[in-house]
Design a protein around this motif. Structure first.
Motif, PDB file in Angstrom:
ATOM      1  N   MET A   1       0.835  -1.203   0.000  1.00  0.00           N
ATOM      2  CA  MET A   1       0.000   0.000   0.000  1.00  0.00           C
ATOM      3  C   MET A   1       0.871   1.255   0.000  1.00  0.00           C
ATOM      4  N   PRO A   2       0.573   2.204  -0.850  1.00  0.00           N
ATOM      5  CA  PRO A   2       1.313   3.461  -0.804  1.00  0.00           C
ATOM      6  C   PRO A   2       1.077   4.163   0.520  1.00  0.00           C
ATOM      7  N   GLY A   3       2.089   4.883   0.985  1.00  0.00           N
ATOM      8  CA  GLY A   3       1.966   5.582   2.259  1.00  0.00           C
ATOM      9  C   GLY A   3       1.285   6.920   2.100  1.00  0.00           C
ATOM     10  N   GLY A   4       1.352   7.720   3.145  1.00  0.00           N
ATOM     11  CA  GLY A   4       0.764   9.049   3.130  1.00  0.00           C
ATOM     12  C   GLY A   4       1.682  10.064   2.475  1.00  0.00           C
ATOM     13  N   GLN A   5       1.287  11.297   2.577  1.00  0.00           N
ATOM     14  CA  GLN A   5       2.085  12.373   1.975  1.00  0.00           C
ATOM     15  C   GLN A   5       3.444  12.468   2.656  1.00  0.00           C
ATOM     16  N   LYS A   6       4.489  12.577   1.853  1.00  0.00           N
ATOM     17  CA  LYS A   6       5.834  12.749   2.395  1.00  0.00           C
ATOM     18  C   LYS A   6       6.259  14.211   2.253  1.00  0.00           C
ATOM     19  N   TYR A   7       7.107  14.639   3.208  1.00  0.00           N
ATOM     20  CA  TYR A   7       7.604  16.003   3.199  1.00  0.00           C
ATOM     21  C   TYR A   7       9.119  16.005   3.251  1.00  0.00           C
ATOM     22  N   ARG A   8       9.693  17.062   2.689  1.00  0.00           N
ATOM     23  CA  ARG A   8      11.132  17.250   2.746  1.00  0.00           C
ATOM     24  C   ARG A   8      11.422  18.107   3.976  1.00  0.00           C
ATOM     25  N   LEU A   9      12.258  17.610   4.867  1.00  0.00           N
ATOM     26  CA  LEU A   9      12.617  18.331   6.086  1.00  0.00           C
ATOM     27  C   LEU A   9      14.096  18.663   6.012  1.00  0.00           C
ATOM     28  N   ARG A  10      14.440  19.869   6.490  1.00  0.00           N
ATOM     29  CA  ARG A  10      15.838  20.287   6.387  1.00  0.00           C
ATOM     30  C   ARG A  10      16.311  20.832   7.726  1.00  0.00           C
ATOM     31  N   ALA A  11      17.541  20.453   8.093  1.00  0.00           N
ATOM     32  CA  ALA A  11      18.173  20.974   9.301  1.00  0.00           C
ATOM     33  C   ALA A  11      19.012  22.192   8.927  1.00  0.00           C
ATOM     34  N   ARG A  12      19.448  22.947   9.958  1.00  0.00           N
ATOM     35  CA  ARG A  12      20.264  24.141   9.695  1.00  0.00           C
ATOM     36  C   ARG A  12      21.505  23.812   8.883  1.00  0.00           C
ATOM     37  N   SER A  13      22.053  22.622   9.111  1.00  0.00           N
ATOM     38  CA  SER A  13      23.274  22.238   8.404  1.00  0.00           C
ATOM     39  C   SER A  13      22.999  21.753   6.982  1.00  0.00           C
TER      40      SER A  13
END
Ligand SMILES: [Zn+2]
Length: 89
Positions: A1-13
């Motif tokens: 089953m395909p998952g839910g919406q994915k997001y791109r997360l970014r740290a300060r580095s």
């Protein structure tokens, strides 16, 4: 089953993580402990038949006259509905 919406997360580095997120939850980078900020949703938007991010390494031409790109984990072209040939390698 395909998952839910994915997001791109970014740290300060500038380290980036792609994952599903829950509203109101803070996410920390597992290695550096830095807080991760959401910078964008990953295409295709959920719900999608594909679980792969819409990135060039995950795409191939569907082979029909429309010459549309389809994610490699799909069995059928999302544009024309044609059965896609098996992925080589
Ligand atoms: Zn097609």
């Amino acid at each position: 089953m395909p998952g839910g919406q994915k997001y791109r997360l970014r740290a300060r580095s500038d380290r980036e993580v792609v994952r599903e997120i829950e509203p109101g939850v803070r996410y920390l980078d597992g290695d550096s402990g830095e807080e991760l900020k959401v910078v964008g949703a990953v295409l295709p938007l959920a719900p999608s038949p594909s679980d792969l991010p819409y990135a060039v390494e995950n795409l191939r031409l569907c082979g029909c006259s429309l010459e549309q790109l389809a994610q490699k984990d799909l069995n059928d072209c999302p544009h024309c509905g044609r059965r896609l040939p098996a992925v080589e390698g």
